[in-house]
Design a protein around this motif. Structure first.
Motif, PDB file in Angstrom:
ATOM      1  N   VAL A 266      43.697 -73.767 -55.010  1.00 29.20           N
ATOM      2  CA  VAL A 266      43.674 -72.840 -53.800  1.00 29.20           C
ATOM      3  C   VAL A 266      42.218 -72.491 -53.558  1.00 29.20           C
ATOM      4  CG1 VAL A 266      45.760 -71.766 -54.328  1.00 29.20           C
ATOM      5  CG2 VAL A 266      43.901 -70.950 -55.667  1.00 29.20           C
ATOM      6  N   GLY A 267      42.045 -71.858 -52.142  1.00 31.50           N
ATOM      7  CA  GLY A 267      40.616 -71.643 -51.627  1.00 31.50           C
ATOM      8  C   GLY A 267      40.460 -70.152 -51.895  1.00 31.50           C
ATOM      9  N   GLY A 268      39.086 -69.933 -51.505  1.00 29.67           N
ATOM     10  CA  GLY A 268      38.343 -68.449 -51.699  1.00 29.67           C
ATOM     11  C   GLY A 268      37.616 -68.118 -52.983  1.00 29.67           C
ATOM     12  N   MET A 269      36.625 -67.461 -52.799  1.00 28.67           N
ATOM     13  CA  MET A 269      35.924 -66.921 -53.828  1.00 28.67           C
ATOM     14  C   MET A 269      36.827 -66.113 -55.013  1.00 28.67           C
ATOM     15  SD  MET A 269      32.968 -66.606 -55.552  1.00 28.67           S
ATOM     16  CE  MET A 269      31.484 -67.132 -54.361  1.00 28.67           C
ATOM     17  N   TYR A 270      37.734 -65.112 -54.340  1.00 23.53           N
ATOM     18  CA  TYR A 270      38.428 -64.393 -55.103  1.00 23.53           C
ATOM     19  C   TYR A 270      39.524 -65.011 -55.857  1.00 23.53           C
ATOM     20  CZ  TYR A 270      42.373 -65.480 -51.428  1.00 23.53           C
ATOM     21  OH  TYR A 270      43.081 -66.068 -50.518  1.00 23.53           O
ATOM     22  N   ASN A 271      39.903 -66.083 -55.585  1.00 23.22           N
ATOM     23  CA  ASN A 271      40.704 -67.110 -56.439  1.00 23.22           C
ATOM     24  C   ASN A 271      39.842 -67.545 -57.674  1.00 23.22           C
ATOM     25  OD1 ASN A 271      43.205 -66.390 -55.456  1.00 23.22           O
ATOM     26  ND2 ASN A 271      42.886 -67.822 -53.673  1.00 23.22           N
ATOM     27  N   VAL A 272      38.687 -67.885 -57.285  1.00 25.23           N
ATOM     28  CA  VAL A 272      37.780 -68.491 -58.302  1.00 25.23           C
ATOM     29  C   VAL A 272      37.761 -67.270 -59.432  1.00 25.23           C
ATOM     30  CG1 VAL A 272      35.431 -69.373 -59.104  1.00 25.23           C
ATOM     31  CG2 VAL A 272      36.494 -69.956 -57.003  1.00 25.23           C
ATOM     32  N   TYR A 273      37.616 -66.066 -59.150  1.00 26.78           N
ATOM     33  CA  TYR A 273      37.788 -64.955 -60.042  1.00 26.78           C
ATOM     34  C   TYR A 273      38.863 -65.030 -60.907  1.00 26.78           C
ATOM     35  CZ  TYR A 273      33.390 -62.021 -59.178  1.00 26.78           C
ATOM     36  OH  TYR A 273      32.160 -61.706 -59.271  1.00 26.78           O
ATOM     37  N   ASN A 274      39.999 -65.170 -60.301  1.00 28.03           N
ATOM     38  CA  ASN A 274      41.397 -65.325 -61.058  1.00 28.03           C
ATOM     39  C   ASN A 274      41.199 -66.417 -61.950  1.00 28.03           C
ATOM     40  OD1 ASN A 274      42.141 -63.334 -59.441  1.00 28.03           O
ATOM     41  ND2 ASN A 274      43.053 -64.705 -57.901  1.00 28.03           N
ATOM     42  N   ALA A 275      40.910 -67.776 -61.514  1.00 28.96           N
ATOM     43  CA  ALA A 275      40.496 -68.818 -62.545  1.00 28.96           C
ATOM     44  C   ALA A 275      39.598 -68.401 -63.654  1.00 28.96           C
ATOM     45  CB  ALA A 275      40.022 -69.876 -61.694  1.00 28.96           C
ATOM     46  N   LEU A 276      38.544 -67.736 -63.459  1.00 26.98           N
ATOM     47  CA  LEU A 276      37.543 -67.245 -64.302  1.00 26.98           C
ATOM     48  C   LEU A 276      38.327 -66.498 -65.527  1.00 26.98           C
ATOM     49  CD1 LEU A 276      34.952 -67.035 -65.663  1.00 26.98           C
ATOM     50  CD2 LEU A 276      34.248 -65.340 -63.876  1.00 26.98           C
ATOM     51  N   ALA A 277      39.035 -65.593 -65.115  1.00 31.01           N
ATOM     52  CA  ALA A 277      39.923 -64.427 -65.771  1.00 31.01           C
ATOM     53  C   ALA A 277      40.694 -65.295 -66.757  1.00 31.01           C
ATOM     54  CB  ALA A 277      40.628 -63.423 -64.908  1.00 31.01           C
ATOM     55  N   ALA A 278      41.444 -66.204 -66.182  1.00 26.28           N
ATOM     56  CA  ALA A 278      42.299 -67.015 -66.898  1.00 26.28           C
ATOM     57  C   ALA A 278      41.708 -67.930 -68.047  1.00 26.28           C
ATOM     58  CB  ALA A 278      43.402 -67.747 -66.000  1.00 26.28           C
ATOM     59  N   ALA A 279      40.693 -68.543 -67.456  1.00 29.43           N
ATOM     60  CA  ALA A 279      39.886 -69.508 -68.523  1.00 29.43           C
ATOM     61  C   ALA A 279      39.326 -68.541 -69.576  1.00 29.43           C
ATOM     62  CB  ALA A 279      38.751 -70.064 -67.742  1.00 29.43           C
ATOM     63  N   SER A 280      39.037 -67.300 -69.070  1.00 33.84           N
ATOM     64  CA  SER A 280      38.568 -66.351 -70.210  1.00 33.84           C
ATOM     65  C   SER A 280      39.379 -66.052 -71.408  1.00 33.84           C
ATOM     66  CB  SER A 280      37.620 -65.021 -69.468  1.00 33.84           C
ATOM     67  OG  SER A 280      36.678 -65.481 -68.818  1.00 33.84           O
ATOM     68  N   VAL A 281      40.679 -65.804 -70.797  1.00 35.61           N
ATOM     69  CA  VAL A 281      41.741 -65.282 -71.693  1.00 35.61           C
ATOM     70  C   VAL A 281      41.910 -66.662 -72.913  1.00 35.61           C
ATOM     71  CG1 VAL A 281      44.184 -65.099 -72.108  1.00 35.61           C
ATOM     72  CG2 VAL A 281      42.882 -63.934 -70.445  1.00 35.61           C
ATOM     73  N   ALA A 282      41.809 -68.062 -72.177  1.00 38.42           N
ATOM     74  CA  ALA A 282      42.176 -69.165 -72.921  1.00 38.42           C
ATOM     75  C   ALA A 282      40.905 -69.103 -73.798  1.00 38.42           C
ATOM     76  CB  ALA A 282      42.396 -70.222 -71.907  1.00 38.42           C
ATOM     77  N   GLU A 283      39.796 -69.213 -73.525  1.00 39.73           N
ATOM     78  CA  GLU A 283      38.658 -69.253 -74.459  1.00 39.73           C
ATOM     79  C   GLU A 283      38.854 -68.047 -75.544  1.00 39.73           C
ATOM     80  OE1 GLU A 283      34.515 -69.782 -73.435  1.00 39.73           O
ATOM     81  OE2 GLU A 283      34.967 -70.317 -71.412  1.00 39.73           O
ATOM     82  N   TYR A 284      39.016 -66.888 -75.360  1.00 35.61           N
ATOM     83  CA  TYR A 284      39.461 -66.050 -76.213  1.00 35.61           C
ATOM     84  C   TYR A 284      40.492 -66.584 -77.470  1.00 35.61           C
ATOM     85  CZ  TYR A 284      41.082 -61.776 -78.350  1.00 35.61           C
ATOM     86  OH  TYR A 284      41.401 -60.813 -79.379  1.00 35.61           O
ATOM     87  N   TYR A 285      41.505 -67.150 -76.788  1.00 37.98           N
ATOM     88  CA  TYR A 285      42.289 -67.887 -77.777  1.00 37.98           C
ATOM     89  C   TYR A 285      42.269 -69.085 -78.247  1.00 37.98           C
ATOM     90  CZ  TYR A 285      45.470 -63.605 -76.945  1.00 37.98           C
ATOM     91  OH  TYR A 285      46.016 -62.424 -77.141  1.00 37.98           O
ATOM     92  N   GLN A 286      40.807 -69.695 -78.069  1.00 35.16           N
ATOM     93  CA  GLN A 286      40.348 -70.867 -78.416  1.00 35.16           C
ATOM     94  C   GLN A 286      41.066 -72.010 -77.958  1.00 35.16           C
ATOM     95  OE1 GLN A 286      40.263 -69.998 -82.812  1.00 35.16           O
ATOM     96  NE2 GLN A 286      38.014 -69.372 -82.619  1.00 35.16           N
ATOM     97  N   VAL A 287      41.535 -71.918 -76.718  1.00 34.04           N
ATOM     98  CA  VAL A 287      42.135 -73.042 -76.162  1.00 34.04           C
ATOM     99  C   VAL A 287      41.152 -74.172 -75.754  1.00 34.04           C
ATOM    100  CG1 VAL A 287      43.843 -73.793 -74.065  1.00 34.04           C
ATOM    101  CG2 VAL A 287      44.211 -71.662 -75.498  1.00 34.04           C
ATOM    102  N   ALA A 288      41.477 -75.469 -76.052  1.00 33.99           N
ATOM    103  CA  ALA A 288      40.324 -76.431 -75.883  1.00 33.99           C
ATOM    104  C   ALA A 288      40.227 -76.419 -74.089  1.00 33.99           C
ATOM    105  CB  ALA A 288      40.814 -77.867 -76.482  1.00 33.99           C
ATOM    106  N   PRO A 289      38.770 -77.067 -73.936  1.00 30.13           N
ATOM    107  CA  PRO A 289      38.513 -77.089 -72.263  1.00 30.13           C
ATOM    108  C   PRO A 289      39.391 -78.218 -71.717  1.00 30.13           C
ATOM    109  CG  PRO A 289      36.598 -77.070 -73.780  1.00 30.13           C
ATOM    110  CD  PRO A 289      37.816 -77.183 -74.540  1.00 30.13           C
ATOM    111  N   GLU A 290      39.850 -79.167 -72.432  1.00 35.88           N
ATOM    112  CA  GLU A 290      40.788 -80.002 -71.370  1.00 35.88           C
ATOM    113  C   GLU A 290      42.253 -79.640 -71.215  1.00 35.88           C
ATOM    114  OE1 GLU A 290      40.965 -81.468 -76.050  1.00 35.88           O
ATOM    115  OE2 GLU A 290      39.363 -80.613 -74.408  1.00 35.88           O
ATOM    116  N   LYS A 291      42.409 -78.656 -72.077  1.00 35.49           N
ATOM    117  CA  LYS A 291      43.666 -77.853 -71.742  1.00 35.49           C
ATOM    118  C   LYS A 291      43.662 -76.768 -70.806  1.00 35.49           C
ATOM    119  CE  LYS A 291      45.677 -79.134 -76.268  1.00 35.49           C
ATOM    120  NZ  LYS A 291      46.496 -78.379 -77.486  1.00 35.49           N
ATOM    121  N   ILE A 292      42.604 -76.272 -70.746  1.00 27.89           N
ATOM    122  CA  ILE A 292      42.094 -75.155 -69.645  1.00 27.89           C
ATOM    123  C   ILE A 292      42.048 -75.914 -68.485  1.00 27.89           C
ATOM    124  CG2 ILE A 292      40.510 -73.486 -68.831  1.00 27.89           C
ATOM    125  CD1 ILE A 292      39.688 -73.027 -71.697  1.00 27.89           C
TER     126      ILE A 292
END
Length: 450
Positions: A266-292
């Motif tokens: 999806v396009g737009g800077m605002y959606n990159v923020y959404n992806a960053l939030a989701a990836a941060s949750v995943a990192e917090y729960y130690q999900v591997a980068p390939e799964k993110i």
């Protein structure tokens, strides 16, 4: 589990089965029934699930969907509330339909309305809160931005051991002390450059001394690397960083988070923020980068978030808009389109939209005039207001058509002069439009948000 809880769950599940089987609905009533029998019915589910709550003005739905997609790469059971039932009874209904696995971690990722959070945390205690942003939105419901923030801080405080994972680029999330521990995600992708936010931007006064905030980097609106030259208030250290945006257009983006390359469809800077939030949750729960990476790349558009709908050969992109900041981000995204397009703007003013439509005057509709659009339709229950705003923005009268009824709007779309059409619509207009498109066979379903 008590006998009362057993009865409440059985009654709720029975009501849910009947409503879904025979009436194609039932997102809230089963939960309402279960709560009436046992107000503490959620206690049972709290022991079975690790609960993540996503709240904020913009980005809740996509952040929730992306977080679910990522966690599903690692965990078998990830529950969520895609129908938008985010009041207490809707949350109960969500759990009633769940089938938690024994002897493993079960996740529930729930999108919760800002005004509902404090009510929901009376019944269930999350382990993690995700705060996306706070912008001026539906002031008849939420009030000013600091009122909204107090609401969600008070809601989080009812689960004081839960971590708040907040957008560090938003000054408001650093404005109050909280009983909850906090971590922050944000952008660190550009060299420092002294600047001020646009004059028509909310939330740019220092919450400590009320001096105008300065910035060394701005992503959009009042988000960025802020500091106060008067008292020293500044952006906190980021725990999760986006360090580069390597590509962005109207339909996708690529970027780097904590040294890993990711992309979204999806396009737009605002959606990159959404992806960053989701990836941060995943990192917090130690999900591997390939799964993110796999979770973020999952290309399934959700309710009104750049859905592509074919209407008799016209490729229509449906986008929900509900406040000035979100609208302006959508306009910026649309401006990246490499092809000509027509515009349909649908404005309603029901309770779920916010009954005050004055917010459309703070949106940068003038940018549409600069795009030299070949055709524009103003529709919805408040089509006159939408048409006036577009006329004042500079859309020529001979290119602007007013159409109130959505059936007539749908009939007019195949006659537009471009293959691509953007449809911007407020919340209830999206619901109404999707229902009619489903009735006409253009999409499946209609009312569900997922």
């Amino acid at each position: 589990m008590s006998l009362r809880s057993h009865i409440a769950i059985a009654a709720g599940k029975s009501a849910q089965w009947i409503l879904k089987t025979f009436f194609k609905g039932g997102s809230s009533y089963p939960g309402k029934l279960a709560l009436k029998i046992d107000p503490n019915v959620l206690d049972h589910y709290s022991d079975l699930y690790e609960v993540v709550v996503v709240t904020g003005t913009n980005g809740k739905t996509l952040t929730t969907a992306l977080t679910v997609n990522i966690l599903k790469q690692q965990y078998e059971e990830v529950l969520t509330n895609p129908t938008g039932a985010n009041m207490v009874q809707g949350i109960v209904s969500t759990f009633l339909g769940a089938k938690p696995k024994k002897n493993q971690k079960n996740f529930a990722v729930l999108e919760i309305d800002e005004a509902s959070l404090s009510k929901v945390t009376e019944y269930i205690k999350p382990e993690l809160f995700v705060f996306t942003n706070i912008f001026r939105d539906q002031m008849d419901r939420y009030g000013e931005i600091y009122t909204t923030y107090r609401l969600i801080v008070e809601g989080a405080a009812k689960a004081p051991e839960a971590l708040i994972l907040a957008n560090g680029d938003s000054p408001i999330f650093n404005s109050l002390d909280t009983v909850n521990p906090r971590k922050y995600y944000g952008f660190d992708h550009l060299p420092d450059q002294e600047q001020l936010a646009h004059y028509n931007t909310d939330g740019v006064l220092c919450p400590k001394c009320h001096h105008i905030l300065h910035y060394q980097m701005i992503t959009y609106a009042n988000l960025g690397k802020y500091y106060c030259p008067n008292c020293g208030f500044h952006r906190p250290e980021l725990d999760y960083k986006l360090t580069a945006v390597t590509h962005m257009d109207n339909t996708s983006a690529d970027f780097v988070i904590d040294g890993e390359n990711y992309g979204i469809e999806v396009g737009g800077m605002y959606n990159v923020y959404n992806a960053l939030a989701a990836a941060s949750v995943a990192e917090y729960y130690q999900v591997a980068p390939e799964k993110i990476r796999a979770g973020l790349a999952y290309d399934e558009k959700v309710f009104g978030r750049q859905e592509i709908i074919n209407i008799d050969g016209k490729q229509c992109t449906l986008v929900l808009v509900k406040n000035p900041v979100g609208l302006n981000q959508v306009i910026d995204m649309i401006g990246l389109s490499p092809y000509p397009f027509s515009l349909v703007a649908l404005l309603n003013a029901n309770y779920a939209d916010g009954i005050d439509v004055s917010w459309i005057w703070d949106g940068n509709h003038e940018a549409f005039a600069e795009m030299n659009l070949p055709a524009v339709i103003a529709g919805g229950e408040r089509h006159e207001d939408m048409a006036l705003r577009l006329k004042v923005a500079g859309i020529p009268s001979d290119k602007l058509t007013e159409i109130k009824e959505l059936d007539d709007v749908i009939a007019a779309i195949p006659q537009l002069p471009t293959e691509h059409v953007y449809i911007l619509a407020t919340y209830t207009a999206v619901l109404q439009l999707r229902k009619k498109l489903a009735e006409k066979g253009y999409i499946k379903g209609g009312m569900d948000r997922g």
